[in-house]
Scaffold this active site. Structure first.
Site, PDB file in Angstrom:
ATOM      1  N   GLU A  18      41.478  48.945  41.857  1.00 37.01           N
ATOM      2  CA  GLU A  18      42.815  48.090  41.976  1.00 37.01           C
ATOM      3  C   GLU A  18      42.816  47.638  43.756  1.00 37.01           C
ATOM      4  O   GLU A  18      42.878  46.664  44.097  1.00 37.01           O
ATOM      5  CB  GLU A  18      43.956  48.812  41.580  1.00 37.01           C
ATOM      6  CG  GLU A  18      44.251  48.703  39.911  1.00 37.01           C
ATOM      7  CD  GLU A  18      44.144  47.170  39.470  1.00 37.01           C
ATOM      8  OE1 GLU A  18      44.395  46.318  40.223  1.00 37.01           O
ATOM      9  OE2 GLU A  18      43.765  47.150  38.229  1.00 37.01           O
TER      10      GLU A  18
ATOM     11  N   TYR B 103      52.677  47.415  42.435  1.00 37.58           N
ATOM     12  CA  TYR B 103      51.604  46.798  41.517  1.00 37.58           C
ATOM     13  C   TYR B 103      50.741  47.696  41.150  1.00 37.58           C
ATOM     14  O   TYR B 103      49.967  48.009  40.054  1.00 37.58           O
ATOM     15  CB  TYR B 103      50.890  45.571  42.121  1.00 37.58           C
ATOM     16  CG  TYR B 103      49.828  45.116  41.584  1.00 37.58           C
ATOM     17  CD1 TYR B 103      49.735  44.601  40.133  1.00 37.58           C
ATOM     18  CD2 TYR B 103      48.237  45.564  41.925  1.00 37.58           C
ATOM     19  CE1 TYR B 103      48.740  44.606  39.666  1.00 37.58           C
ATOM     20  CE2 TYR B 103      47.138  45.108  41.166  1.00 37.58           C
ATOM     21  CZ  TYR B 103      47.494  44.697  40.007  1.00 37.58           C
ATOM     22  OH  TYR B 103      46.239  44.629  39.311  1.00 37.58           O
TER      23      TYR B 103
ATOM     24  N   ASP C  82      51.274  41.110  39.918  1.00 34.93           N
ATOM     25  CA  ASP C  82      50.454  40.700  40.834  1.00 34.93           C
ATOM     26  C   ASP C  82      50.688  38.983  40.810  1.00 34.93           C
ATOM     27  O   ASP C  82      51.410  38.529  39.985  1.00 34.93           O
ATOM     28  CB  ASP C  82      49.056  40.948  40.924  1.00 34.93           C
ATOM     29  CG  ASP C  82      48.309  40.649  39.821  1.00 34.93           C
ATOM     30  OD1 ASP C  82      48.954  39.948  38.773  1.00 34.93           O
ATOM     31  OD2 ASP C  82      47.196  40.581  39.701  1.00 34.93           O
TER      32      ASP C  82
END
Length: 367
Positions: free
Chosen positions: A40, A123, A141
């Site tokens: 991520e 997020y 996002d």
């Protein structure tokens, strides 16, 4: 924004679509907390295909939190070289130290505690918590905001934190109350529902409801529910306020090479743009002539024995754009000035990290 009833309507078609259309990605093969975290952070503002080799190399060198926490900074920067945004990996290492000291080297299965770690925002915390632990929290996002504003035909400015917070709150409530038919649960197999739902929205936004160009509405599982498609306004959404104009700054880059074929590198200050990284000798805020470059080099104790111009280049940061002019200079033999080192091509390849800002000049350096 959509209410809970309409959000619930999106879940089943999204999950069913994800089962059939999910890309095979290395971080999805074993969605363990550390692997999800690394992916991520790498995927922020970087394309999936570009990330894959970096991800594999990073995990091979640093397979777990403890290895990341203990990694020497030079090696860490070299592993991250090419991804940019070096503060992200520095923050990852700070978080890894915390996780090693406070959580026995395992990222906590707690959304609130994840948020407390350096460099992890809502997020990333949502992605780790949902994908690795099955906790029903959203990971909002740009992909998610684009999908939801188009489905709802909502022209609210998505850059407003208040809007993002409202979306997170509504999605979180929907995910906690969501019931999925047993048949769909069986089809999902090992996928936990919160993790699968977040990944389905990421996937849809990356491959169908795309950010650049027309959305592929005929392939979208939400087409029949999409108000923007019905109104013909999908390309107008999401709405973003115009960003502030970037400051344009001239920069002169000098590839100074000595008699042994080594190049002069200069370390940037520990704070600010490209903090602590190595770069060719340069002067910011100035577009220098060849004569001026030679004079600056001589002031540093370097004899200018030959100079050739290099192609102009530019690099865009979030708030500033460098317009670079470059020179290749032979300087003979000399001691490296303060804050600089001489580096061979082999050292440049294996030890020193040069940011992507200097991509246009890396070939000349043997990179």
């Amino acid at each position: 924004m959509l209410d809970n009833y309409h959000l619930n309507q999106l879940a089943e078609p999204l999950l069913a679509w994800f089962v059939d259309h999910a890309r095979v990605l290395p971080w999805r093969e074993r969605p363990e907390p550390y692997r999800v975290w690394v992916s991520e952070i790498m995927l922020q503002q970087t394309r999936v295909e570009a990330v894959k080799p970096y991800y594999e190399r990073f995990l091979k060198a640093l397979p777990d939190v403890a290895a990341l926490a203990a990694c020497p900074e030079d090696q860490l920067m070299k592993l991250w070289e090419g991804l940019g945004y070096y503060n992200r990996v520095r923050n990852m290492q700070k978080a890894a130290v915390t996780v090693t000291e406070e959580y026995d080297g395992v990222l906590p299965a707690d959304y609130g505690k994840l948020l407390e770690l350096k460099g992890i925002g809502s997020y990333t915390a949502g992605a780790i918590a949902s994908i690795a632990y099955g906790i029903p929290v959203p990971a909002v996002d740009g992909n998610v905001l684009r999908i939801l504003t188009r489905v709802a035909a909502d022209d609210t400015d998505i850059m407003k934190q208040s809007f993002r917070s409202a979306v997170e709150a509504q999605l979180g409530e929907m995910m906690r109350e969501l019931t999925v038919p047993e048949e769909l649960r069986r089809v999902l197999r090992d996928e936990n529902v919160p993790g699968a739902l977040n990944q389905a929205m990421m996937e849809l936004g990356a491959t169908v409801c795309v950010p650049n160009g027309a959305p592929l509405c005929e392939q979208c599982p939400l087409a029949s529910l999409c108000e923007a498609r019905r109104a013909g306004t999908a390309l107008e959404l999401p709405h973003k306020a115009a960003p502030k104009a970037r400051r344009i700054e001239p920069v002169t880059v000098v590839l100074a090479e000595d008699a042994e074929g080594r190049f002069l590198l200069q370390q940037r200050p520990e704070k600010g743009l490209l903090a602590g990284l190595w770069q060719p000798l340069l002067w910011e805020g100035e577009a220098l002539s060849a004569e001026e470059v030679c004079a600056r080099l001589e002031a540093l104790g370097l004899a200018c024995e030959g100079i050739e111009p290099l192609p102009a280049a530019k690099h865009i940061f979030s708030h500033i754009e460098w317009r670079m002019s470059g020179y290749s200079v032979c300087v003979g033999s000399a001691e490296a000035p303060a804050g600089c080192v001489w580096a061979s091509r082999e050292q440049l390849q294996n030890e020193y990290t040069l940011p992507g800002a200097f991509k246009a000049y890396k070939k000349k350096l043997g990179l």
